[in-house]
Scaffold this motif. Structure first.
Motif, PDB file in Angstrom:
ATOM      1  N   SER A  15      35.067  45.745 -37.131  1.00  0.00           N
ATOM      2  CA  SER A  15      36.486  46.428 -36.806  1.00  0.00           C
ATOM      3  C   SER A  15      37.307  45.153 -37.101  1.00  0.00           C
ATOM      4  O   SER A  15      37.057  44.205 -37.604  1.00  0.00           O
ATOM      5  N   TRP A  39      30.488  36.261 -26.408  1.00  0.00           N
ATOM      6  CA  TRP A  39      30.430  37.608 -26.788  1.00  0.00           C
ATOM      7  C   TRP A  39      30.611  38.342 -25.319  1.00  0.00           C
ATOM      8  O   TRP A  39      30.073  38.007 -24.104  1.00  0.00           O
ATOM      9  N   SER A  57      39.142  43.329 -35.253  1.00  0.00           N
ATOM     10  CA  SER A  57      39.066  42.207 -34.336  1.00  0.00           C
ATOM     11  C   SER A  57      37.510  41.676 -34.312  1.00  0.00           C
ATOM     12  O   SER A  57      37.114  40.959 -33.305  1.00  0.00           O
ATOM     13  N   LEU A  71      31.323  45.244 -33.583  1.00  0.00           N
ATOM     14  CA  LEU A  71      30.871  45.559 -32.362  1.00  0.00           C
ATOM     15  C   LEU A  71      29.322  45.985 -32.361  1.00  0.00           C
ATOM     16  O   LEU A  71      28.833  46.278 -33.534  1.00  0.00           O
ATOM     17  N   ILE A 111      31.161  45.362 -23.423  1.00  0.00           N
ATOM     18  CA  ILE A 111      32.155  46.558 -23.269  1.00  0.00           C
ATOM     19  C   ILE A 111      31.590  47.336 -22.225  1.00  0.00           C
ATOM     20  O   ILE A 111      30.433  47.924 -22.076  1.00  0.00           O
ATOM     21  N   ARG A 170      31.225  42.634 -27.949  1.00  0.00           N
ATOM     22  CA  ARG A 170      32.047  42.365 -29.032  1.00  0.00           C
ATOM     23  C   ARG A 170      32.448  40.913 -29.068  1.00  0.00           C
ATOM     24  O   ARG A 170      32.550  40.103 -27.903  1.00  0.00           O
ATOM     25  N   GLN A 171      32.516  40.405 -30.144  1.00  0.00           N
ATOM     26  CA  GLN A 171      33.081  39.122 -30.172  1.00  0.00           C
ATOM     27  C   GLN A 171      34.279  38.423 -29.475  1.00  0.00           C
ATOM     28  O   GLN A 171      35.106  39.149 -29.791  1.00  0.00           O
ATOM     29  N   GLN A 172      34.106  37.510 -28.616  1.00  0.00           N
ATOM     30  CA  GLN A 172      35.449  37.214 -28.188  1.00  0.00           C
ATOM     31  C   GLN A 172      35.197  35.464 -28.074  1.00  0.00           C
ATOM     32  O   GLN A 172      34.513  34.807 -27.543  1.00  0.00           O
TER      33      GLN A 172
END
Length: 521
Positions: free
Chosen positions: A380, A400, A382, A385, A403, A394-396
């Motif tokens: 995606s 990670w 950003s 997923l 969700i 999701r990578q942050q």
């Protein structure tokens, strides 16, 4: 007052009629969706193991252990090798009737233990089976006259009356009968030693494929083999053309398309590549292709230069230009050899394994996330997923983030992810979960889907296709309606592991093989 009441009654009556018409339309559409249209569905197979060839005025008919196909001599094209639902798969002899527009088959009886005579009329798509009399073995020869079909096995013989469809045993065989098989490969010495070899990397392999049948057509001699398809020889120049195509026998778990080429992988003895533009098939397997370690495929991805396939024995990379295979393993910094998911975002190849996530950039592999089984990867804007048996991440930043949906259903396991703009589709063990513009929605079994566990997702402009453990659910985006295809109205009688849309066709990968559906034109 009376006029007002009458007008209200009239409006009420019209509303009832409209409601009734709506329900009639819904019921008709529902019933239409559940009618099995055999012309729309095709179970694809191959012509590798050829048992018989018969030549008509326009078509060359080729039969084998996995079905039938035809070659159009006028257009110089092959029909797609298919297993048409009513046809037998163990055809021993195929014969073109010169006196009627019919094709006759006789089976070996290896599958249902009962040899059968079959008549097919192509122009009417009419097909009928006739069980051979008891005690009669699978015939060695089939003869056709204007009124009868003759079957011979040693000293035993039977005659079938085309008109009455009755068998008889007390008769004399006329001399002007056309017999099938039409010819014998031993009549052509240039075919000696009557086998072909599989060519590997640098030298011939020891595996031999013996010639099984032949049929002559003017200068052309058509020769069938046990495992290498069909050869067409020019009897004058002795030059030959090789026709080997069709999907391998076995389960299909991965279908991947790039431009005019479709790759097929699964639980089979090889990996198949089909150039749909020129209708050419290629096959890859370790015995022939150095650097390829496995033909069991779980996932696929591609770039301009490479095609990557996920296997239990590592990440197999195919160089399109050099036609060279290479397999990356744990020693190349993969978290595990068993590759479970792949995705290429234009720069990075994301690699999911049974023991974690890695990424490859320009051939260099870096481990990212360990100690987790990866079921799917969806790039995606950003970041990717990651689907796992424990949910979606999701990578942050450097870490990670998980969700979460309101009902915590994602935490029960997600098999597939599809992103369409601001909408995310999650194929879970509890149906299809959709997140769009801040809202969550769930489509479930049995009201929407034919099965509870979602295994694959694909979409086109009009429809969302959802593969489950019991067929496919199709969501019409415009009508906001579901319809399903399962064993009641299609050849899909179990799990659908992968879906590829290539209009006007949709391809489904199942454990029973490759199923093609023609829709919308």
């Amino acid at each position: 007052m009376t006029q007002t009441l009458s007008k209200c009654q009239e409006e009420f009556f019209i509303d009832r009629i409209l409601i009734l018409l709506y329900f009639i339309i819904v019921i008709v559409l529902f019933l239409f969706c559940y009618v099995y249209n055999p012309e729309a569905w095709t179970v694809m197979t191959n012509i590798k193991d050829v048992s018989s060839i018969s030549i008509g005025q326009r078509y060359v008919w080729v039969a084998g252990s996995e079905g039938i196909t035809t070659y159009d001599k006028l257009e110089n094209v092959w029909d797609a090798p298919v297993t048409r639902t009513p046809f037998p798969k163990d055809i021993q002899i195929i014969a073109v009737d010169r006196f009627a527009p019919d094709i006759w088959f006789v089976t070996s009886g290896l599958i249902n233990q009962t040899p059968t005579l079959c008549r097919f009329t192509p122009c009417f798509r009419d097909y009928k089976k006739f069980t051979l009399p008891s005690g009669f073995s699978s015939p060695e020869s089939l003869g056709i006259s204007k009124d009868y079909v003759y079957l011979v096995f040693g000293e035993d013989k039977k005659r079938f009356d085309k008109k009455t469809e009755k068998w008889s045993t007390d008769f004399s065989i006329p001399k002007d009968i056309e017999w099938f098989p039409e010819d014998d490969i031993k009549n052509y010495s240039f075919l000696s030693p009557y086998y072909v070899e599989d060519i590997g990397v640098g030298k011939p392999l020891l595996h031999r494929y013996y010639m099984s049948c032949c049929a002559s057509d003017g200068r052309d001699l058509w020769v069938g083999t046990k495992g290498q398809g069909v050869y067409r020889y020019d009897k004058t120049t002795l030059e030959s053309s090789h026709f080997l195509f069709g999907i391998f026998t076995g389960g299909i778990t991965t279908i991947w398309k790039e431009e005019d080429i479709i790759w097929f992988g699964g639980i089979g003895s090889e990996i198949a590549r089909w150039n749909i533009k020129i209708d050419k098939w290629d096959y890859f397997y370790p015995r022939k292709d150095y650097g390829l370690l496995s033909t069991t495929v779980s996932s696929a991805a591609s770039s301009d230069k490479y095609v990557w396939l996920g296997t239990p024995d590592g990440l197999s990379q195919f160089d399109k230009k050099e036609r060279i295979w290479r397999t990356f393993r744990v020693f190349d910094k993969l978290p595990a050899d068993n590759i479970t998911a792949l995705a290429f975002d234009g720069q990075v190849l994301w690699i999911g394994t049974e023991y974690g996530l890695a990424r490859m950039v320009n051939g260099d592999i870096t481990r990212i996330l360990l100690n987790v089984y990866i079921t799917d990867i969806c790039p995606s804007m950003s970041g990717p997923l990651i689907a796992t048996p424990g949910g979606v991440f999701r990578q942050q930043g450097e870490g990670w983030r998980k969700i979460e949906d309101p009902d915590k259903l994602l935490s029960l396991g997600v098999e597939k992810i599809l992103i369409d703009g601001d909408t995310m589709f999650f194929g879970s063990r509890r149906g299809l979960i959709v997140y769009s513009h801040g809202d969550w929605k769930r489509f479930k079994y049995p009201t929407d889907l034919p099965g509870e566990k979602v295994l694959s997702i694909a979409q086109d402009e009009k429809n969302l296709w959802v593969g489950t453990e019991n067929g496919v659910g199709v969501f019409d985006k415009k009508l906001d309606m579901w319809q399903r295809y399962d064993e009641n109205n299609s050849p899909l009688n179990g799990s659908v592991y992968t879906i590829l849309i290539d209009e006007p066709y949709v391809y489904f990968g199942t454990l029973s093989g490759l199923v093609r559906f023609r829709y919308g034109g």
